[in-house]
Design a protein around this motif. Structure first.
Motif, PDB file in Angstrom:
ATOM      1  N   ASN A 525       0.820  -1.223   0.000  1.00  0.00           N
ATOM      2  CA  ASN A 525       0.000   0.000   0.000  1.00  0.00           C
ATOM      3  C   ASN A 525       0.848   1.264   0.000  1.00  0.00           C
ATOM      4  O   ASN A 525       0.448   2.294   0.543  1.00  0.00           O
ATOM      5  CB  ASN A 525      -0.958   0.016   1.204  1.00  0.00           C
ATOM      6  N   THR A 526       2.028   1.170  -0.587  1.00  0.00           N
ATOM      7  CA  THR A 526       2.964   2.296  -0.637  1.00  0.00           C
ATOM      8  C   THR A 526       3.303   2.604  -2.092  1.00  0.00           C
ATOM      9  O   THR A 526       3.438   1.693  -2.914  1.00  0.00           O
ATOM     10  CB  THR A 526       4.250   1.973   0.146  1.00  0.00           C
ATOM     11  N   PHE A 527       3.447   3.906  -2.388  1.00  0.00           N
ATOM     12  CA  PHE A 527       3.762   4.349  -3.744  1.00  0.00           C
ATOM     13  C   PHE A 527       4.923   5.339  -3.674  1.00  0.00           C
ATOM     14  O   PHE A 527       5.099   6.041  -2.679  1.00  0.00           O
ATOM     15  CB  PHE A 527       2.546   5.014  -4.393  1.00  0.00           C
ATOM     16  N   VAL A 528       5.685   5.396  -4.749  1.00  0.00           N
ATOM     17  CA  VAL A 528       6.817   6.312  -4.847  1.00  0.00           C
ATOM     18  C   VAL A 528       6.488   7.366  -5.897  1.00  0.00           C
ATOM     19  O   VAL A 528       6.125   7.034  -7.025  1.00  0.00           O
ATOM     20  CB  VAL A 528       8.115   5.568  -5.224  1.00  0.00           C
ATOM     21  N   ILE A 529       6.612   8.634  -5.504  1.00  0.00           N
ATOM     22  CA  ILE A 529       6.360   9.750  -6.423  1.00  0.00           C
ATOM     23  C   ILE A 529       7.715  10.208  -6.963  1.00  0.00           C
ATOM     24  O   ILE A 529       8.498  10.859  -6.268  1.00  0.00           O
ATOM     25  CB  ILE A 529       5.640  10.904  -5.704  1.00  0.00           C
ATOM     26  N   ASN A 530       7.995   9.845  -8.230  1.00  0.00           N
ATOM     27  CA  ASN A 530       9.261  10.212  -8.861  1.00  0.00           C
ATOM     28  C   ASN A 530       9.186  11.550  -9.579  1.00  0.00           C
ATOM     29  O   ASN A 530      10.227  12.154  -9.856  1.00  0.00           O
ATOM     30  CB  ASN A 530       9.689   9.132  -9.862  1.00  0.00           C
ATOM     31  N   GLY A 531       7.987  12.002  -9.918  1.00  0.00           N
ATOM     32  CA  GLY A 531       7.836  13.260 -10.635  1.00  0.00           C
ATOM     33  C   GLY A 531       6.433  13.789 -10.500  1.00  0.00           C
ATOM     34  O   GLY A 531       5.492  13.055 -10.184  1.00  0.00           O
ATOM     35  N   VAL A 532       6.281  15.074 -10.705  1.00  0.00           N
ATOM     36  CA  VAL A 532       4.992  15.755 -10.612  1.00  0.00           C
ATOM     37  C   VAL A 532       4.819  16.619 -11.854  1.00  0.00           C
ATOM     38  O   VAL A 532       5.794  16.904 -12.573  1.00  0.00           O
ATOM     39  CB  VAL A 532       4.898  16.620  -9.333  1.00  0.00           C
TER      40      VAL A 532
END
Length: 624
Positions: A525-532
């Motif tokens: 249930n974890t996500f990685v935000i590499n860009g916005v």
């Protein structure tokens, strides 16, 4: 003339009853899971396919049923929970009417396998539309497994009224969470289309809340506990700073049964007094244990509405208990009238300068002050020393004030908050020496509205509604063209979500990444935000934007919008500037220009007006 009144067949009567008891797949989930709990199960597994339209399966390790009981359970008003009318006022079980299984069997294809502890063989029963197709002995584990396939297969009108799969799955998640929270000592799991969404081992209530709401919820919880002669209260309430703008984390349980009550909700909210921001809702999970004789739960088919013998008494106990809990854990501000005002605020910490040689004005707690002229000279010297040190602190600051302000040139980048792309320039003469016509700059009112002059009078814009309209159309265009600019993060951020929100984000990853995000699943249930998106880089908190996006998306599910339109609305709502945000004149002008470049500049995506105008004649009339 022949008689007109006749007794309806059981199949038709069951279908009529199903209209009240089984309104959607979530209703069947609720009834089946409550039956498993009443059977004494310590493990309950829920399997869903196509949001319950294709399959709802509940597997438990409860007491099981005999061959006769398995068949009798599907008869109308057949129950093991009560024996007489007096038992209605001493109910501790979840079910008691004996309508659920009969109603489900009338509108679905049902298969049940059940075996008691003492039996070597179990029983398999297949029913379609209230008609028993098969009854035979079978080998099965202890407990009961009930499978409901093709809900409303013989009532096509009811099936057509079902919402989309995300909407129905959200209702199933809600029912599952309510039952799981109410029975923290029981193991629960939820599987949807082959993926495990919830895995909740038995334990204490706080552990269960962390499993349902996510690990980040641990710091939000404030325990509530109060016991009186009439009732016993326990549970948790959320800290005010974590209140959300959407409902969904408010739970009342009376004798472990989930209920809805606006009256009791008002008691909890009023206990927060002025601690909650306007338009926000606190988290609370409160259990009320009360004598069943003091309540009546037989007032609604869903059993989510009850009547109290003295509702006002429960209201007051609840309000005082929540308020006491907030004060006890230093959440509620308090006044101490006995405190010396000298020590009410800590003194600011600053570097202590070295004392000049020959001056000894430092006095310890054990030394006594000098008398007469010595004391006065000491105070005067200390005052002069302090004044000199303060002058040293501010020395050189006037150089910054004396420098002239440098205005940004058209080619110079202007750092802006939020997502306004300002390209507005002041109008200048085309040739040197030509007089410059000064443009009337817009004005901001209460950091929420923009006032600007137009030819016929004035125009007043709602800055949040206007920006939502701008972003909404921009995101719709991006989703249709599948072209966006992503700003990569130097240090990727990790986002942990509750299991239900994590499952929703998995389904929406592709369209969300089309908007310019670069989000990848990290597991658990974890996500990685590499860009916005480039327009949001450095201007908003990425984690809060994604969480707000999911909340807005869930709130729009009932509107039956397309996925792209729903995401565009949710993203516009979460990324738009909010009321109370101060804007510069060029930002206000850019907002106005971009709004009137939209296809529909009059209304926000939610239907709110973006601006209003007032003619000069109307203004003149107001002054008459």
């Amino acid at each position: 003339m022949a008689d007109l009144i006749q007794l309806l067949p059981d199949a038709i009567a069951n279908q009529i009853a199903a209209g009240e008891v089984i309104q959607r797949p979530a209703s069947a989930v609720k009834e089946m899971m409550e039956n498993a709990i009443d059977a004494g199960a310590t493990e309950v597994k829920l399997v869903i396919k196509d949001a319950g339209k294709a399959l709802i399966q509940v597997i438990d390790n409860g007491c099981g049923m005999s061959e006769t009981d398995a068949r009798m359970a599907f008869e109308r008003h057949a129950t093991s929970k009560i024996r007489s009318a007096q038992d209605l006022f001493a109910i501790r079980t979840m079910g008691f009417r004996g309508e659920a299984l009969a109603s489900i069997a009338a509108i679905a294809q049902v298969e049940i396998k059940t075996r008691r502890h003492s039996d070597e063989l179990g029983t398999r029963l297949v029913i379609e539309g209230s008609e028993i197709k098969t009854q035979e002995p079978c080998q099965c584990p202890q407990g009961t497994t009930i499978s409901i396939k093709n809900l409303f297969f013989n009532v096509p009108a009811r099936r057509n009224f079902l919402k989309s799969n995300p909407v129905e799955m959200r209702h199933i998640n809600d029912e599952f969470q309510r039952i799981a929270i109410a029975n923290a000592d029981i193991f629960f799991s939820l599987h949807h289309n082959g993926s495990e969404i919830f895995h909740l081992p038995g334990g204490k209530l706080r552990q269960r809340l962390i499993g349902v709401f996510g690990s980040h919820s641990n710091k939000k919880l404030v325990p509530v506990a109060e016991e009186t002669e009439v009732l016993r209260l326990n549970g948790y309430v959320g800290k005010p700073e974590f209140a959300k703008k959407t409902r969904g984390e408010q739970y009342f349980f009376v004798n472990n049964r989930y209920i809805k009550s606006n009256y009791l909700n008002h008691a909890v909210v009023s206990a927060y007094e002025e601690l909650l921001p306007t338009g926000t809702y606190p988290l609370y999970v409160i259990f009320i244990d009360i004598d069943p004789k003091r309540i009546d739960i037989n007032v609604h088919p869903t059993k989510q509405e009850i009547k109290f013998e003295d509702e006002r008494l429960v209201y007051n106990y609840l309000r005082v208990s929540v308020r006491h809990a907030l004060g006890q854990y230093n959440v509620m501000p308090s006044l101490d009238f006995e405190q010396d005002p000298t020590f009410s605020q800590p003194a600011p910490i600053r570097p202590r300068p070295e004392a000049p040689t020959g001056t000894g004005n430092v006095r310890t707690s054990g030394s006594s002050p000098a008398a007469g002229h010595g004391e006065a000279s000491s105070d005067a010297g200390r005052h002069a020393s302090n004044l000199k040190h303060w002058q040293d602190v501010y020395e050189g600051l006037d150089e910054f004030d004396s420098e002239p302000e440098v205005e940004a040139t058209p080619g110079q980048e202007h750092e802006e908050p939020l997502t306004l792309e300002s390209d507005w320039k002041e109008e200048q003469g085309s040739t040197p020496g030509e007089p410059v016509q000064e443009k009337k700059k817009p004005t901001q009112l209460h950091n929420s509205y923009i006032l600007t002059q137009i030819k016929s009078g004035i125009m007043l814009l709602d800055q949040q509604a206007a920006h939502e309209r701008i972003l909404y159309e921009r995101y719709l265009h991006v989703l249709s063209q599948q072209k966006s600019t992503t700003q990569k993060q130097l240090f990727p951020r990790t986002l942990s979500l509750p299991p239900a929100d994590a499952a929703l984000l998995r389904e929406l990853l592709e369209p969300i990444n089309q908007l310019g995000f670069d989000i990848q699943e990290f597991g658990a249930n974890t996500f990685v935000i590499n860009g916005v998106p480039a327009e949001l880089a450095g201007k908003q908190d990425d984690l809060k934007t994604i969480e707000s996006l999911l909340e807005q998306y869930k709130g729009n599910l009932e509107l039956n919008l397309g996925t792209h339109e729903n995401i565009a609305r949710a993203m516009a709502r979460s990324a738009a500037i909010k009321k109370g945000k101060m804007l510069e004149p060029n930002e206000m002008q850019t907002l106005i220009d971009q709004l009137f470049g939209c296809e529909v500049p009059y209304l926000s995506p939610s239907g709110k007006r973006c601006f209003i105008t007032m003619e000069l004649e109307e203004l003149a009339k107001r002054f008459e």
